[in-house]
Write an enzyme that holds these catalytic residues in place. Structure first.
Site, mmCIF file in Angstrom:
data_model
loop_
_atom_site.group_PDB
_atom_site.id
_atom_site.type_symbol
_atom_site.label_atom_id
_atom_site.label_comp_id
_atom_site.label_asym_id
_atom_site.label_seq_id
_atom_site.Cartn_x
_atom_site.Cartn_y
_atom_site.Cartn_z
ATOM 1 N N SER A 79 0.840 -1.191 0.000
ATOM 2 C CA SER A 79 0.000 0.000 0.000
ATOM 3 C C SER A 79 0.873 1.238 0.000
ATOM 4 O O SER A 79 2.028 1.206 0.422
ATOM 5 C CB SER A 79 -0.894 0.018 1.239
ATOM 6 O OG SER A 79 -0.094 0.222 2.385
ATOM 7 N N LYS A 80 0.291 2.295 -0.488
ATOM 8 C CA LYS A 80 1.028 3.552 -0.520
ATOM 9 C C LYS A 80 1.289 4.034 0.909
ATOM 10 O O LYS A 80 2.334 4.592 1.207
ATOM 11 C CB LYS A 80 0.231 4.593 -1.308
ATOM 12 C CG LYS A 80 1.038 5.833 -1.585
ATOM 13 C CD LYS A 80 0.300 6.778 -2.484
ATOM 14 C CE LYS A 80 1.078 8.073 -2.629
ATOM 15 N NZ LYS A 80 0.280 9.144 -3.182
ATOM 16 N N ARG A 81 0.324 3.776 1.772
ATOM 17 C CA ARG A 81 0.484 4.208 3.168
ATOM 18 C C ARG A 81 1.709 3.536 3.796
ATOM 19 O O ARG A 81 2.527 4.151 4.452
ATOM 20 C CB ARG A 81 -0.778 3.850 3.948
ATOM 21 C CG ARG A 81 -0.895 4.474 5.314
ATOM 22 C CD ARG A 81 -2.268 4.190 5.899
ATOM 23 N NE ARG A 81 -2.725 2.832 5.611
ATOM 24 C CZ ARG A 81 -2.376 1.765 6.297
ATOM 25 N NH1 ARG A 81 -1.547 1.861 7.308
ATOM 26 N NH2 ARG A 81 -2.844 0.569 5.971
#
Ligand code: GLU
Length: 491
Positions: A246-248
């Site tokens: 995920s980008k997070r």
């Protein structure tokens, strides 16, 4: 195969996730392989509207990868009326019912069921209201949601997923799920199915997370009198610790944009992503477009999750070393005429000369690219490690400086002297430069390597590279002479 229609249906997140890109690629390949239609649909049902930038990143990523879509982008939010109409049909055919339970009531029942360790499914309070009861509540203006009515009895929904195989879900394990909220907004599970019906989707190729929705969506299809499409769910792409990418969690490297702006070749990224979880017919790794379309099939897609091996790759940042290797492969083997525009874009972005891409200098530009590319991994290497070939401003590698210049202080005086000799040469060729440099080393009583390494550092800023005499020809006499004369600036 008949007329196939597939779609990529991302939520508008602002960027194209690499796992999403992989799903998009599989859809695109399937469409191209079967002569079908590839549709782009933005699923913005649960997202606040009016944020074009949330869509732009996705379009940019798809375009950069070369995934041309044939229809769309359609926007799911534009079809909310149609989604409600479908719910209305479900009501009329008694496949759904009005549910007047308030959120508070539902919550209280849920909590009670949890406390008593009972099933938390909707308890069916409104399922069997009489027509009179329904009418009375409606007349009194009690708000209602619309719930799908799960068939009764011991039956099940059974289907065959192209990747996961036969799947069966008992009705008893499903609940009467909401398809329209009491404020009139349709739920995603309904919108998604209604859109697929309208768009005539024949094969739903999507992420594994869609699997949980599939039995309910098949029931929606059937209740609306439609034949369900073929489903193929793609396993997740995980990081080496088996966490979802995920980008997070992983930052920009989880997005296609990162690769676009860090020197990757679009086809290399596509080739790499295709190989995540797809076993090629003969363990082949590299394909051109036509070969890949020919080779691709859903049968080769595995259900084990694929791993994006975030490692410190070659040596710039953390990404999958295999991606780096595939990029290097294309960079070294691509037709120069196809590679040139990609390098040009890098150079323009870096503000390096712009008069060598066309006209008289083009031959020189292509030959120089060809000379240096065998050591490079990234397009950006041409403007960093390769800057000295194309610009008078170039970085000096620290090792080259220390080992090949500073360690031999006499070079500070010698290299300008050598510059004069090279300047005075009749011709500037492989032979004449080699002769000059070897002769110079003899004259000074040192090994030729000392001079060669020093010249390389002064002229290219690098410790290593192609054969020095080829390098000198590529850089050109004037610049070689000037850089040797100016070597004092490093001391
Ligand atoms: N909008 C969904 C997602 O981004 C796609 C689900 C589907 O393809 O059916 O995960």
């Amino acid at each position: 195969m008949g007329h196939t229609r597939v779609r990529f249906a991302p939520s508008p997140t602002g960027y194209l996730h690499i796992g999403g890109a992989r799903t998009a690629i599989y859809n695109w390949l399937f469409a191209r392989k079967t002569g079908g239609v590839f549709i782009l649909r933005i699923e913005d049902t649960d997202v606040s509207r009016g944020s074009p930038e949330l869509v732009q990143g996705i379009l940019d990523g798809l375009r950069w990868l070369g995934l041309d879509w044939d229809e769309g982008p359609y926007f799911q939010s534009q079809y909310a009326g149609e989604h409600r109409e479908a719910a209305q049909k479900l009501l009329e055919s008694a496949h759904a019912y009005r549910c007047f339970c308030t959120p508070d009531e539902l919550k209280a029942r849920r909590e009670r069921a949890l406390a008593e360790k009972r099933d938390v499914k909707y308890d069916g309070t409104c399922r069997n209201l009489s027509p009179e009861e329904v009418k009375a509540k409606e007349d009194a203006g009690v708000p209602f949601a619309i719930r799908f009515k799960m068939p009764e009895g011991p039956g099940s929904v059974a289907f065959r997923d192209e990747v996961y195989g036969p799947i069966e879900k008992r009705f008893a394990d499903l609940e009467d799920f909401v398809v329209v909220r009491s404020d009139g907004s349709p739920l995603y599970i309904l919108s998604n199915a209604v859109d697929d019906i309208r768009d005539g989707i024949t094969h739903i190729i999507r992420g594994q997370d869609g699997l949980a929705n599939t039995p309910k969506q098949i029931l929606i299809y059937e209740a609306l009198g439609k034949e369900p499409p073929v489903f193929a769910h793609m396993s997740f792409t995980l990081d080496p610790k088996r966490a979802k990418i995920s980008k997070r969690r992983h930052g920009e490297v989880a997005t296609v944009e990162f690769y676009r702006t860090h020197g990757f070749i679009p086809w290399a990224v596509l080739n790499f992503l295709v190989l995540l979880g797809w076993s090629t017919p003969d363990d082949r790794e590299f394909f051109d477009r036509a070969e890949l379309i020919r080779a691709f099939s859903l049968e080769g897609v595995g259900k084990a999750s694929s791993v994006f091996n975030f490692h410190k790759g070659d040596p710039k940042f953390i990404t999958d070393p295999k991606l780096m290797a595939i990029n290097a492969h294309y960079l070294r083997t691509m037709e120069l005429s196809e590679l040139a525009p990609l390098i040009r874009a890098e150079m323009e972005a870096a503000g390096i000369w712009d008069d060598m891409f066309e006209g008289a200098e083009r031959e020189w530009f292509l030959a120089t690219v060809d000379l240096i590319r065998s050591r490079y991994h990234l397009l950006s290497d041409f403007v960093t490690e390769g800057a000295a070939y194309f610009s008078d401003e170039f970085p000096m590698n620290e090792n080259a400086l220390n080992k090949n210049l500073l360690k031999s202080p006499e070079l500070a005086g010698w290299l300008p002297e050598l510059a004069d000799e090279i300047d005075a040469l009749e011709g500037f060729t492989l032979e004449s430069t080699e002769g000059a440099i070897r002769g110079f080393a003899d004259k000074k009583g040192v090994k030729a390597g000392v001079i060669i390494n020093g010249v390389r550092a002064a002229v290219t800023g690098q410790l290593k590279g192609p054969g020095l005499f080829d390098v000198l020809i590529a850089v050109g006499k004037d610049r070689v002479v000037r850089r040797l004369r100016e070597v004092g600036r490093y001391y």
